[in-house]
Design an enzyme around this catalytic site. Structure first.
Site, PDB file in Angstrom:
ATOM      1  N   ASP A  65       0.739  -1.207  -0.008  1.00  0.00           N
ATOM      2  CA  ASP A  65       0.160  -0.025  -0.017  1.00  0.00           C
ATOM      3  C   ASP A  65       1.047   1.279   0.005  1.00  0.00           C
ATOM      4  O   ASP A  65       2.019   1.355   0.342  1.00  0.00           O
ATOM      5  CB  ASP A  65      -0.754  -0.081   1.370  1.00  0.00           C
ATOM      6  CG  ASP A  65      -2.224  -0.318   1.054  1.00  0.00           C
ATOM      7  OD1 ASP A  65      -2.642  -1.092   0.253  1.00  0.00           O
ATOM      8  OD2 ASP A  65      -2.758  -0.427   2.031  1.00  0.00           O
ATOM      9  N   TYR A  67       1.876   4.708   1.597  1.00  0.00           N
ATOM     10  CA  TYR A  67       1.846   5.089   3.145  1.00  0.00           C
ATOM     11  C   TYR A  67       0.509   6.031   3.399  1.00  0.00           C
ATOM     12  O   TYR A  67      -0.023   6.615   2.524  1.00  0.00           O
ATOM     13  CB  TYR A  67       2.860   6.039   3.392  1.00  0.00           C
ATOM     14  CG  TYR A  67       4.452   5.485   3.484  1.00  0.00           C
ATOM     15  CD1 TYR A  67       4.533   4.376   4.267  1.00  0.00           C
ATOM     16  CD2 TYR A  67       5.516   5.967   2.568  1.00  0.00           C
ATOM     17  CE1 TYR A  67       6.051   3.583   4.267  1.00  0.00           C
ATOM     18  CE2 TYR A  67       6.594   5.353   2.338  1.00  0.00           C
ATOM     19  CZ  TYR A  67       7.048   4.409   3.598  1.00  0.00           C
ATOM     20  OH  TYR A  67       8.173   3.681   3.491  1.00  0.00           O
ATOM     21  N   PHE A  78       7.653   2.454  -0.648  1.00  0.00           N
ATOM     22  CA  PHE A  78       8.822   2.789   0.471  1.00  0.00           C
ATOM     23  C   PHE A  78       9.314   4.098   0.304  1.00  0.00           C
ATOM     24  O   PHE A  78      10.117   4.542   1.350  1.00  0.00           O
ATOM     25  CB  PHE A  78      10.116   1.730   0.064  1.00  0.00           C
ATOM     26  CG  PHE A  78       9.601   0.368   0.226  1.00  0.00           C
ATOM     27  CD1 PHE A  78       9.165  -0.102   1.579  1.00  0.00           C
ATOM     28  CD2 PHE A  78       9.355  -0.484  -0.872  1.00  0.00           C
ATOM     29  CE1 PHE A  78       8.957  -1.493   1.662  1.00  0.00           C
ATOM     30  CE2 PHE A  78       9.063  -1.906  -0.636  1.00  0.00           C
ATOM     31  CZ  PHE A  78       8.842  -2.281   0.443  1.00  0.00           C
ATOM     32  N   HIS A 187      10.272  -9.039   4.962  1.00  0.00           N
ATOM     33  CA  HIS A 187      10.135  -7.735   4.663  1.00  0.00           C
ATOM     34  C   HIS A 187      11.022  -6.567   5.596  1.00  0.00           C
ATOM     35  O   HIS A 187      11.396  -6.997   6.833  1.00  0.00           O
ATOM     36  CB  HIS A 187       8.602  -7.228   5.166  1.00  0.00           C
ATOM     37  CG  HIS A 187       7.984  -5.774   4.402  1.00  0.00           C
ATOM     38  ND1 HIS A 187       8.366  -4.694   5.300  1.00  0.00           N
ATOM     39  CD2 HIS A 187       7.264  -5.630   3.493  1.00  0.00           C
ATOM     40  CE1 HIS A 187       7.918  -3.738   4.632  1.00  0.00           C
ATOM     41  NE2 HIS A 187       7.058  -4.408   3.515  1.00  0.00           N
TER      42      HIS A 187
END
Length: 222
Positions: A65, A67, A78, A187
């Site tokens: 998704d 942020y 990211f 992750h």
């Protein structure tokens, strides 16, 4: 359907824009922006594509998704804009770059410098409602970004797909590994980074593969 996206991607994905799911997705997203706070700002929804045309892609880093905090999402997985506090996952990405390559990377959260070198920073879902993670999942974005991955896997050779976490691994399950390098690890989130993300050396591994395929490596420190 007229979609404002970089020209090479528009050509590759034109079939998607005419499918019923994409028309429904478009209406949903329009309604959300009209009735709620949604990120990223509309002009940045397809930023990853604008900065990294189809034939320029060398590396794909897959996120989930955008942020969902104020001022964070900018259309690149990211990444955050300059001046925004680095999210924990990005802090850990920078730690791994330093461990992997042996030098401290630029600490700006703006990763457009990578995108312009051929790193497609792709989220599986391209929009999200403020403070509501996952709110735009299962509305059609995943089908669209599956088509992006499929086009790259089928029509290109010698790409590096970096898949962090189970979600990204599952989404990348159909990548043709006979033509591309797939790098998988936990992750970079603080919840999982110490379970195998740290020490996985994805950045040097990607560059070694690119050089073996006679491509210019990515300057991860820039």
């Amino acid at each position: 359907m007229e979609v404002k996206i970089e020209a090479s991607w528009k050509e590759k994905l034109k079939g998607e824009f005419e499918k019923p799911y994409f028309k429904e997705l478009t209406e949903f997203v329009k309604d959300e922006y009209a009735s709620a706070t949604v990120y990223p700002p509309p002009k940045f929804i397809f930023c990853a594509f604008e900065l990294c045309p189809f034939d320029s892609v060398k590396v794909i880093i897959l996120g989930q998704d955008p942020y969902h905090g104020t001022g964070q999402a900018n259309g690149l997985s990211f990444a955050v804009n300059d001046g925004v506090r680095l999210p924990p996952s990005l802090q850990n990405i920078y730690k791994e770059i330093e461990n992997d390559i042996g030098s401290t990377p630029n600490q700006s959260g703006d990763l457009s410098r990578w995108a312009k070198q051929g790193v497609l920073l792709l989220n599986a879902t391209l929009t999200v409602r403020a403070a509501t993670p996952g709110s735009h999942q299962n509305k059609g974005w995943e089908q669209f970004t599956d088509a992006v991955i499929r086009a790259l896997s089928d029509e290109r050779e010698g790409l590096v797909f970096i898949l962090w976490g189970n979600y990204a691994r599952n989404k990348g399950a159909h990548i043709d590994r006979s033509k591309h390098l797939v790098i998988e690890s936990p992750h970079p989130s603080p919840f999982s980074a110490y379970n195998g993300f740290f020490g996985s050396k994805p950045f040097s591994t990607a560059n070694t593969y690119l050089e073996q395929n006679k491509q210019t490596p990515i300057d991860w420190l820039s």
